[in-house]
Design an enzyme around this catalytic site. Structure first.
Site, PDB file in Angstrom:
ATOM      1  CB  CYS A 188      68.787  45.462 -50.714  1.00 53.51           C
ATOM      2  SG  CYS A 188      67.336  44.774 -51.547  1.00 53.51           S
ATOM      3  CB  CYS A 242      66.712  48.819 -53.795  1.00 54.52           C
ATOM      4  SG  CYS A 242      66.703  48.557 -52.004  1.00 54.52           S
ATOM      5  CB  CYS A 278      64.820  45.514 -48.551  1.00 56.67           C
ATOM      6  SG  CYS A 278      65.477  47.128 -49.033  1.00 56.67           S
ATOM      7  CB  CYS A 302      63.027  47.321 -53.002  1.00 58.34           C
ATOM      8  SG  CYS A 302      64.074  45.975 -52.411  1.00 58.34           S
ATOM      9  CB  CYS A 320      68.204  33.201 -40.350  1.00 61.10           C
ATOM     10  SG  CYS A 320      68.654  31.704 -41.200  1.00 61.10           S
TER      11      CYS A 320
END
Length: 198
Positions: free
Chosen positions: A114, A117, A163, A166, A186
Site C-alpha cells: 500500500c 501505509c 487496504c 488505512c 484490477c
C-alpha cells in the site's frame, strides 16, 4: 449559393478518431477497473478498532499475523504525504488512466504494498496480463490485508477493494480472471508501491 446553403464539410478522420478514442477511454474507466472521476470515499471501517493483518517479507514469505491500529490521517496529512494522483485514487476513490500506471509492466519477484501505509497487498507471483491497462492479480497476498465492499456507482454493482489498515482505495475485483481463483483484482499503480525481493 448563399452561405446557409453551402454543403457542410465532412467530419475529418482525425476528429472522428478523437471522438471514438475519448468514448472508449471513458468506457474503459467505468468497465475496466474503476471510476472516471473522484467520488466520495467508501465508508471506512471503525478507526478505533485495531485490525488483524498478515506481515510478509519482500520475497512473499509469510512472517506472522499481527494486530495493528488503523492508520488514520487528516485530509491535509494525506495530501502532504501522497502525490496528487495517489491522493485522488486512494483517498477519493479515483482511477488512473488505463495503460499509464508505472507498475503495469513490472514482472520482477516481490511484493506490492500500500502506498499509504506499507501493508503487503499482492505477491508478484499472482500478477497476470489482463489486457485492461491496469496491474491485475488473481488474489491478494492475504485476505486479511484487504477489505472488499459493494460499489454502486455508475448504475452498476461492483466490488471495490481497499487496504484493510488505512482504507486506501486500491481498485475493484471482477470474476473474469484466470485459474485458480477466476478473479481479477484490477488495481491502480498509484495506490501501490513495489518492493523487490532481495
Amino acid at each position: 449559393m448563399s452561405q446557409s446553403m453551402k454543403p457542410s464539410s465532412p467530419v475529418s478522420p482525425l476528429r472522428r478518431s478523437f471522438v471514438v478514442a475519448s468514448t472508449l477511454a471513458t468506457a474503459g474507466f467505468v468497465f475496466g477497473c474503476g471510476r472516471q472521476s473522484p467520488a466520495a470515499a467508501a465508508p471506512a471501517a471503525d478507526p478505533s478498532k485495531p485490525v488483524t493483518l498478515v506481515e510478509f517479507s519482500n520475497d512473499g514469505k509469510r512472517l506472522r499475523s499481527v494486530t495493528a491500529p488503523k492508520v488514520v490521517k487528516t485530509e491535509a496529512e494525506w495530501r502532504k504525504r501522497l502525490s496528487p494522483d495517489a491522493f485522488v485514487v486512494t483517498r477519493r476513490d479515483g482511477t488512473e488512466r488505463a495503460f499509464t500506471g508505472s507498475l503495469l509492466n513490472v514482472h520482477d519477484k516481490g511484493v506490492f504494498r500500500c502506498i499509504c501505509c506499507d501493508t503487503a497487498l499482492f505477491d508478484s507471483a499472482t500478477k497476470f496480463e489482463s489486457g485492461t491497462g491496469w496491474p491485475s492479480f488473481w488474489q491478494p497476498i492475504a485476505k486479511e490485508n484487504v477489505r472488499e465492499h459493494e460499489d454502486r456507482t455508475f448504475g452498476m454493482v461492483r466490488t471495490a477493494v481497499n487496504c484493510a489498515r488505512c482504507d486506501a482505495h486500491l481498485g475493484h475485483v471482477f470474476d473474469d480472471g484466470p485459474k485458480p481463483t477466476g478473479l481479477r483484482y484490477c488495481m491502480n499503480s498509484v495506490a501501490l508501491k513495489f518492493a523487490k525481493a532481495a
